[in-house]
Design a protein around this motif. Sequence first.
Motif, short mmCIF file in Angstrom:
data_model
loop_
_atom_site.label_atom_id
_atom_site.label_comp_id
_atom_site.label_asym_id
_atom_site.label_seq_id
_atom_site.Cartn_x
_atom_site.Cartn_y
_atom_site.Cartn_z
N PRO A 131 0.80 -1.22 0.00
CA PRO A 131 0.00 0.00 0.00
C PRO A 131 0.84 1.28 0.00
O PRO A 131 0.47 2.25 -0.66
N VAL A 132 1.96 1.28 0.74
CA VAL A 132 2.81 2.47 0.78
C VAL A 132 3.32 2.82 -0.62
O VAL A 132 3.37 4.00 -1.01
N LEU A 158 3.24 6.26 -5.44
CA LEU A 158 2.90 6.40 -6.85
C LEU A 158 1.82 7.46 -7.04
O LEU A 158 1.90 8.29 -7.95
N ALA A 159 0.79 7.43 -6.18
CA ALA A 159 -0.31 8.39 -6.29
C ALA A 159 0.22 9.82 -6.13
O ALA A 159 -0.14 10.72 -6.91
N PHE A 160 1.08 10.04 -5.14
CA PHE A 160 1.63 11.37 -4.91
C PHE A 160 2.45 11.83 -6.12
O PHE A 160 2.32 12.97 -6.58
N MET A 178 -4.12 14.45 -2.51
CA MET A 178 -4.12 13.19 -1.76
C MET A 178 -5.11 13.27 -0.59
O MET A 178 -5.90 12.34 -0.37
N LYS A 179 -5.07 14.37 0.14
CA LYS A 179 -5.95 14.55 1.30
C LYS A 179 -7.42 14.56 0.88
O LYS A 179 -8.25 13.83 1.46
N TRP A 219 -6.26 10.28 -13.09
CA TRP A 219 -7.12 9.13 -12.79
C TRP A 219 -6.31 7.96 -12.23
O TRP A 219 -6.74 7.30 -11.28
N VAL A 220 -5.14 7.72 -12.80
CA VAL A 220 -4.29 6.63 -12.31
C VAL A 220 -3.85 6.93 -10.88
O VAL A 220 -3.75 6.03 -10.04
N ALA A 221 -3.58 8.20 -10.59
CA ALA A 221 -3.23 8.58 -9.22
C ALA A 221 -4.36 8.24 -8.26
O ALA A 221 -4.12 7.70 -7.16
N VAL A 222 -5.60 8.52 -8.67
CA VAL A 222 -6.77 8.21 -7.83
C VAL A 222 -6.89 6.70 -7.62
O VAL A 222 -7.11 6.23 -6.49
#
Length: 426
Positions: free
Chosen positions: A176-177, A182-184, A305-306, A353-356
């Motif tokens: 998960p980390v 990756l999302a950030f 992210m928040k 979208w990939v970040a989400v």
Amino acid sequence: MHMIQVVFMTVMVFFVIVTIHEWGHFYFAKRAGILVREFAIGFGPKLFSIKRGETRYTLRLVPAGGFVRMAGEDPELVEVQTGQTVAVRVKDGVVTRIYLDRLDERSNVVRGEVETIDIERKLKLALNADGVIESFDIHPQALMISKGKETQIAPLDRQFGSKTVGQRALAIVAGPVMNFILAFALFAAYFQMAGVPMENPDKLLIGDIVAGMPASKADIKVGDVIDSINGIKIGADSEKMIGIISKSVNVPLTFTVIRDGKPLTSKITPKKDPDTGVGKLGISAAIPSRPVSFGETFTYAGKAMKNMTILIFGGFKKILIGDFKMDDLGGPLRTAQVTSQIAEQGFTQLTSWVAVLSLYLGIFNLLPVPALDGSRLLFLGLEAVRGRPVDPNRESMVHFIGFAMLMLLMLAVTYNDILRLVRGEH
């Protein structure tokens, strides 16, 4: 975007977010000295398989996640019983291969009945070969061969359960980390490409055009400056634009946009919205953006992210309290459908979208649901508090039941996705 490109990008989205998640597990398991037997993307039958070093890398049929199979997490080896006849290949006095079947076909081997064998702690083997007891050391990376399948032995110090609670927790939480990282990174990349809305804009842009709506048939494109409607200047007043369109059901409008500094005029007739009864063209307005500085990139990525985390937990809350309909849920098919639609909008929107999706995958896996990473961390927490592990058989049963329930849910939402596609819904 060409259809082949859209399909390729959709597949790559799934591949990237799952691979980065499993790589987190893989990397920290290897750092802890755990033998990783398989690194898999997908579930079900294997489509592709290749072995590199100690690990087999596989691509499987069902695109619903992936897994890293570590030594000691499940039954792995065919047990070798005392008195069983085996054949071993020996190099420099050390056993490198143990054959359990088709013994007559093996060459350059020592064959005999097993007197004693320990492949976890002492790594010793004693064979009765024609009445002579021969003792051998077993190589810690020795292979057991049965029914054409090679399986590397796993000494106790290479098994998942032999590591400290901290090492095991790190190997689990790393998945998960990695999704959060990756999302950030993707949110940061998105803001670098798209910028952020200007504080005091003097104009509006075409932000989106809905397929099948009146605007999709006109000569307007995403990014065009909205200049006027029936000669009335719009400026940055989106409410004025919405008001004119809403009151003009089935009334042709002269819609003027600016593209590359040149005005372009189209006749567009608003369509009556069946829910509200007002006119709709199928466009959305966007505020012009400005570039972000290097420092702002991290600030905006953190805020994204928040905000998305709050929205995701809001969705989980609705599920817990039952405030949802089955049509609100979507599985892999719906995710792929939405991803393909966003991919058509361009690489910038796809990045967001990939970040989400990556953020969602990371959060979802940390939920204390059996079979997910969060549940495994919960069991490790109990072990740390109690000073001893939970009965492995009980833990395995909990995870098995949880996995079965997740698969049933996956089947249900996939069935729902198929019905939605058949009905032509989005």
